[in-house]
Design an enzyme around this catalytic site. Structure first.
Site, PDB file in Angstrom:
ATOM      1  N   ASP A  76      -1.020  -3.213  -1.715  1.00 62.58           N
ATOM      2  CA  ASP A  76      -1.922  -2.616  -0.628  1.00 62.58           C
ATOM      3  C   ASP A  76      -1.215  -1.426  -0.205  1.00 62.58           C
ATOM      4  O   ASP A  76      -1.950  -0.758   0.860  1.00 62.58           O
ATOM      5  CB  ASP A  76      -2.656  -3.695   0.040  1.00 62.58           C
ATOM      6  CG  ASP A  76      -1.485  -4.182   0.991  1.00 62.58           C
ATOM      7  OD1 ASP A  76      -0.412  -4.477   0.728  1.00 62.58           O
ATOM      8  OD2 ASP A  76      -1.867  -4.261   2.349  1.00 62.58           O
ATOM      9  N   HIS A  77      -0.160  -0.975  -0.538  1.00 60.14           N
ATOM     10  CA  HIS A  77       0.597  -0.010  -0.048  1.00 60.14           C
ATOM     11  C   HIS A  77       1.189   0.989  -1.224  1.00 60.14           C
ATOM     12  O   HIS A  77       1.325   2.390  -1.266  1.00 60.14           O
ATOM     13  CB  HIS A  77       1.957  -0.357   0.981  1.00 60.14           C
ATOM     14  CG  HIS A  77       1.447  -0.798   2.111  1.00 60.14           C
ATOM     15  ND1 HIS A  77       1.077  -0.337   3.232  1.00 60.14           N
ATOM     16  CD2 HIS A  77       1.193  -2.178   2.468  1.00 60.14           C
ATOM     17  CE1 HIS A  77       1.047  -1.144   4.348  1.00 60.14           C
ATOM     18  NE2 HIS A  77       0.778  -2.312   3.626  1.00 60.14           N
TER      19      HIS A  77
ATOM     20  N   HIS B 154       4.265  -3.574  -1.907  1.00 63.09           N
ATOM     21  CA  HIS B 154       3.227  -4.469  -1.798  1.00 63.09           C
ATOM     22  C   HIS B 154       2.006  -3.404  -2.390  1.00 63.09           C
ATOM     23  O   HIS B 154       1.931  -2.470  -1.815  1.00 63.09           O
ATOM     24  CB  HIS B 154       2.711  -5.225  -0.299  1.00 63.09           C
ATOM     25  CG  HIS B 154       3.736  -6.196   0.085  1.00 63.09           C
ATOM     26  ND1 HIS B 154       3.814  -6.767   1.299  1.00 63.09           N
ATOM     27  CD2 HIS B 154       4.681  -7.136  -0.667  1.00 63.09           C
ATOM     28  CE1 HIS B 154       4.642  -7.604   1.304  1.00 63.09           C
ATOM     29  NE2 HIS B 154       5.162  -7.960   0.266  1.00 63.09           N
TER      30      HIS B 154
ATOM     31  N   HIS C 131      -1.906  -0.398   8.853  1.00 57.90           N
ATOM     32  CA  HIS C 131      -3.285  -1.609   8.982  1.00 57.90           C
ATOM     33  C   HIS C 131      -3.892  -1.318  10.096  1.00 57.90           C
ATOM     34  O   HIS C 131      -3.296  -1.023  11.340  1.00 57.90           O
ATOM     35  CB  HIS C 131      -2.985  -3.138   8.629  1.00 57.90           C
ATOM     36  CG  HIS C 131      -2.429  -3.515   7.557  1.00 57.90           C
ATOM     37  ND1 HIS C 131      -3.347  -3.845   6.585  1.00 57.90           N
ATOM     38  CD2 HIS C 131      -1.385  -3.428   6.960  1.00 57.90           C
ATOM     39  CE1 HIS C 131      -2.650  -4.162   5.316  1.00 57.90           C
ATOM     40  NE2 HIS C 131      -1.360  -4.046   5.588  1.00 57.90           N
TER      41      HIS C 131
ATOM     42  N   ASP D 232       4.183  -1.817   7.264  1.00 61.54           N
ATOM     43  CA  ASP D 232       4.068  -3.241   7.803  1.00 61.54           C
ATOM     44  C   ASP D 232       5.246  -3.411   8.667  1.00 61.54           C
ATOM     45  O   ASP D 232       5.423  -4.934   8.681  1.00 61.54           O
ATOM     46  CB  ASP D 232       3.740  -4.318   6.534  1.00 61.54           C
ATOM     47  CG  ASP D 232       2.363  -4.156   5.726  1.00 61.54           C
ATOM     48  OD1 ASP D 232       1.527  -3.087   6.596  1.00 61.54           O
ATOM     49  OD2 ASP D 232       2.171  -4.745   5.182  1.00 61.54           O
TER      50      ASP D 232
ATOM     51  N   HIS E 120       9.979  -7.249   6.650  1.00 64.48           N
ATOM     52  CA  HIS E 120       8.566  -7.649   5.945  1.00 64.48           C
ATOM     53  C   HIS E 120       8.957  -7.820   4.519  1.00 64.48           C
ATOM     54  O   HIS E 120       8.607  -8.785   3.534  1.00 64.48           O
ATOM     55  CB  HIS E 120       7.884  -6.640   6.319  1.00 64.48           C
ATOM     56  CG  HIS E 120       6.306  -6.839   5.645  1.00 64.48           C
ATOM     57  ND1 HIS E 120       5.329  -7.801   6.003  1.00 64.48           N
ATOM     58  CD2 HIS E 120       5.596  -6.023   4.685  1.00 64.48           C
ATOM     59  CE1 HIS E 120       4.235  -7.802   5.205  1.00 64.48           C
ATOM     60  NE2 HIS E 120       4.470  -6.601   4.566  1.00 64.48           N
TER      61      HIS E 120
ATOM     62  N   HIS F 291       6.831   0.356   1.270  1.00 67.73           N
ATOM     63  CA  HIS F 291       7.205  -1.026   0.550  1.00 67.73           C
ATOM     64  C   HIS F 291       6.217  -1.278  -0.679  1.00 67.73           C
ATOM     65  O   HIS F 291       5.338  -0.736  -0.862  1.00 67.73           O
ATOM     66  CB  HIS F 291       7.338  -2.327   1.379  1.00 67.73           C
ATOM     67  CG  HIS F 291       5.991  -2.390   2.121  1.00 67.73           C
ATOM     68  ND1 HIS F 291       5.070  -2.050   3.000  1.00 67.73           N
ATOM     69  CD2 HIS F 291       5.165  -3.961   1.855  1.00 67.73           C
ATOM     70  CE1 HIS F 291       4.329  -2.442   3.277  1.00 67.73           C
ATOM     71  NE2 HIS F 291       4.152  -3.778   2.699  1.00 67.73           N
TER      72      HIS F 291
HETATM   73 ZN   LIG Z   1       3.138  -5.611   3.147  1.00 69.85          ZN
END
Ligand SMILES: [Zn+2]
Length: 399
Positions: free
Chosen positions: A190-191, A188, A305, A267, A243, A186
């Site tokens: 941090d991905h 975001h 995560h 996520d 998400h 996705h």
């Molecule tokens: Zn996320």
């Protein structure tokens, strides 16, 4: 800019980043061939409309339209009263993170701080090998996992969610492999934050993901159930909204190498947890979780995560008398004391302790004080249970 105003701007930025950090702090498995119960997707599952406009990243994806959505999913406006599970202030900060440069700056700061704090990664990783396949978890940022999946016979590899490009590039060089594909779960940062830099270094590398999620540097949009081969490896993309609107998970087919399927869940699903409902309803998330659970008990779960200890501790407050949960908690506690990774678990064991996958369990209903209404569809009730577990998790503060 005058010094005073510059100072004020810095303070405002620091406050915004602090609030974003709080918002994003909490972004965490059922039997193989156990489809009958898990594959019921409620009709009319809803998603929240959101803009795909992103200032950072050279390519921007088209505005999500109804055409690319999984069957049975419909958009509803973001701010439709009573529909969005996030509080208004949460919605505002989330918009800043996903639609403005502030989100990208926040991500860069996260990367910098994590590299300083964890020069060798936040956890001690170890590869998982099957004949012809090597799966290497790469600990990045403060609690994310990227993965390098290698076809060992040809040296071709795919990276999943390579958020810190330096860490992923180091693994590529150490393994001496060719990066052919990036699978992004996705948008975001941090991905997806490492996509651009890795593509610059690996010119033939393609970036796969959903066109609905405005993933930076996306070259090859995928639709639900589409398959991609990397060397001898086959990955299947599954649309799992909730998400984010375009969240996808990737399933590595285990048959060619005589192993179990491997689910790279981003996520959607963590060890004993699930992702936050940023862009979808509880009904949408439930349908996505049910879809993943249909992959089967022996499926290995590779989450986005390292949240295992926090998620299991939260679950233990909901279920005081669950031996499977106690046992996993003890094992995870031991692993984390030595900073060792806790993945993979299996979907079969997840079903025994993950409260987000236990929405059908009477003991959970009793703890939450929820009862199925007369005439209420079982899936509608399970969505209500999921929503309540999620609400409590959002309020939960790890000790
Ligand atoms: Zn996320």
């Amino acid at each position: 800019m005058p010094r005073g105003r510059r100072g004020a701007a810095r303070i405002a930025m620091a406050a915004a980043l602090g609030a974003l950090r709080g918002l994003l702090a909490a972004a965490g498995p059922a039997p193989r061939n156990a489809r009958p119960r898990w594959c019921l997707s409620p009709p009319g599952t809803r998603l929240f409309r959101q803009s795909c406009r992103r200032p950072a990243g050279p390519r921007s994806s088209p505005e999500p339209g109804r055409g690319g959505l999984p069957e049975g999913v419909e958009y509803i406006p973001t701010r439709k009263k009573g529909k969005n599970p996030m509080k208004p202030v949460g919605v505002a900060w989330y918009s800043l993170y996903t639609r403005t440069r502030l989100g990208y700056l926040f991500y860069q700061r996260q990367v910098r701080k994590a590299r300083e704090r964890y020069p060798h990664g936040h956890s001690v990783s170890q590869p998982c090998c099957f004949p012809g396949v090597k799966i290497l978890p790469i600990p990045v940022l403060s609690n994310n996992y990227s993965y390098l999946v290698i076809d060992t016979s040809s040296g071709r590899a795919a990276a999943i969610d390579p958020s810190d490009p330096l860490a992923v590039q180091a693994a590529i060089e150490k393994e001496g492999v060719t990066l052919e594909a990036i699978f992004c779960t996705h948008k975001h940062w941090d991905h997806s934050g490492g996509n651009a830099e890795l593509c610059q270094q690996h010119s033939s590398c393609k970036v796969y993901g959903s066109a609905l999620d405005s993933i930076p540097d996306l070259t090859s949009p995928l639709t639900d159930r589409e398959k991609v081969s990397v060397g001898c490896l086959t990955f299947q993309a599954l649309a799992t909204p909730g998400h984010t609107v375009g969240h996808m998970v990737y399933v590595l087919d285990g048959e060619p190498f005589g192993g179990p399927p491997c689910l790279f869940s981003g996520d959607l699903l963590f060890l004993s947890g699930c992702g936050r409902l940023f862009e979808g309803s509880a009904e949408t998330m439930l349908a996505s979780l049910d879809l993943a659970m249909g992959l089967g008990e022996d499926t290995l779960l590779w989450p986005g995560h390292e949240y295992a200890l926090e998620c299991l501790t939260f679950a233990s407050f909901l279920e005081l008398d669950n031996p499977a949960l106690d046992q996993k908690w003890q094992w995870v506690m031991q692993q984390r004391q030595e900073k060792r990774i806790t993945c993979p678990s299996t979907l079969g064991e997840e079903q025994t302790y993950n409260p987000f996958l236990r929405t059908h369990r009477p003991e959970l209903h009793a703890v939450l004080g929820l009862q199925q209404g007369a005439g209420e569809h079982p899936d509608a009730f399970r969505a209500r249970v999921l929503k309540e577990v999620r609400r409590r998790k959002d309020l939960y503060k790890a000790p």
